[in-house]
Scaffold this motif. Structure first.
Motif, PDB file in Angstrom:
ATOM      1  N   SER A  63       0.851  -1.186   0.000  1.00 52.92           N
ATOM      2  CA  SER A  63       0.000   0.000   0.000  1.00 52.92           C
ATOM      3  C   SER A  63       0.887   1.236   0.000  1.00 52.92           C
ATOM      4  CB  SER A  63      -0.898   0.038   1.235  1.00 52.92           C
ATOM      5  OG  SER A  63      -1.599   1.280   1.284  1.00 52.92           O
ATOM      6  N   CYS A 109       5.692  -6.003   0.844  1.00 55.69           N
ATOM      7  CA  CYS A 109       5.981  -4.563   0.844  1.00 55.69           C
ATOM      8  C   CYS A 109       5.512  -3.896   2.137  1.00 55.69           C
ATOM      9  CB  CYS A 109       5.402  -3.911  -0.400  1.00 55.69           C
ATOM     10  SG  CYS A 109       6.327  -2.433  -0.864  1.00 55.69           S
ATOM     11  N   HIS A 174       9.118   1.390  -2.745  1.00 52.95           N
ATOM     12  CA  HIS A 174       8.960   1.707  -1.321  1.00 52.95           C
ATOM     13  C   HIS A 174       9.906   2.809  -0.879  1.00 52.95           C
ATOM     14  CE1 HIS A 174      12.601  -0.692   0.028  1.00 52.95           C
ATOM     15  NE2 HIS A 174      12.377  -1.253  -1.150  1.00 52.95           N
ATOM     16  N   HIS A 214       7.565  -7.078  -4.859  1.00 49.91           N
ATOM     17  CA  HIS A 214       6.203  -7.470  -5.212  1.00 49.91           C
ATOM     18  C   HIS A 214       6.182  -8.713  -6.080  1.00 49.91           C
ATOM     19  CE1 HIS A 214       3.972  -4.006  -3.643  1.00 49.91           C
ATOM     20  NE2 HIS A 214       5.153  -3.417  -3.759  1.00 49.91           N
TER      21      HIS A 214
END
Ligand SMILES: N[C@@H](CCC(=O)NCCCC(=O)O)C(=O)O
Length: 247
Positions: A63, A109, A174, A214
């Motif tokens: 997210s 993540c 990230h 991911h």
């Protein structure tokens, strides 16, 4: 045997109303890669732990929001406009309860960051600002550009055995990263700049891994992703066989 894997949703404003959502690719990877049926878990707080009785696994998705720093002992947030307190209030107790009962956990993540904080670890809030670190953010562009393979990671431990290699290329989207690993958190992949890229939780009954990259992205086209989701599916199947036998 039908496997059911829970995915805790994010709480976000969409079209002017607060909604519970997660990108569809996580469910698709569970179906196609792990042979499991996904169920979205609304981020309604600690009480959600009761659904663990009905699950065969837990997948924690990525997210753009960040775990609130106060949850790992830091008073000042560098990204106060990118929090999701409802998700934090739900996932941290859910992770601890899942690990305690040996429910397989795959954390991706934001998920690896939640996993680490749930176990008492800490995070870097802006890893690209640390001396010697790369910029791990996805950057501008199309999804295909943002999720392209970005950098090498060095694999070790059980993850290296799972993937049958000691290094691989991963995507990277990230701004935060693990700092101090939590209790039982064993590092099993590092970027060349020292950023923690994967962990395995030790000292718990079940299969539990966290990945900063991911694997769900175009999982069917990536041998590492297929291996990860197949291993997760096998762990969920073994777990289901055990508790259903006991039931
Ligand atoms: N917010 C955290 C975790 C990043 C993450 O989960 N990224 C995947 C979704 C990002 C996107 O698709 O824009 C961090 O930044 O470290």
């Amino acid at each position: 045997m039908s496997l059911i894997v829970g995915i805790p949703a994010c709480c976000k404003e969409i079209s002017g109303s607060i909604q519970h959502a997660t990108p569809s690719r996580y469910g698709a990877a569970l179906v196609g890669g792990a042979g499991a049926h996904p169920v979205l878990l609304p981020p309604v707080g600690e009480g959600l732990v009761t659904v663990l009785d009905r699950l065969d696994g837990l997948l924690l998705s990525g997210s753009p929001s960040n775990v609130e720093p106060r949850l790992y002992g830091v008073s000042h947030s560098l990204t106060p406009d990118r929090h999701d307190p409802q998700r934090d209030a739900t996932t941290l107790p859910l992770i601890r309860a899942a690990l305690a009962r040996g429910l397989p956990v795959l954390a991706i993540c934001r998920g690896i960051q939640e996993l680490n904080v749930a176990l008492g670890g800490t995070l870097h809030q802006q890893v690209q600002d640390l001396p010697g670190r790369m910029d791990h953010r996805g950057g501008p562009g199309t999804p295909e550009q943002r999720y392209r393979p970005k950098h090498k990671v060095l694999l070790s431990g059980q993850l290296a055995l799972m993937l049958g290699k000691t290094e691989t290329m991963v995507n990277s989207l990230h701004e935060q990263a693990l700092d101090r690993p939590g209790e039982g958190v064993a590092v099993e992949a590092l970027a060349e700049d020292g950023t923690i890229e994967a962990v395995r939780v030790t000292g718990v009954p079940g299969w539990a891994y966290g990945l900063q990259w991911h694997p769900e992205w175009q999982f069917a086209e990536n041998e590492d992703s297929l291996a990860i989701f197949r291993a997760f599916g096998e762990a969920c199947r073994a777990y289901a066989a055990g508790w259903r036998k006991a039931a």
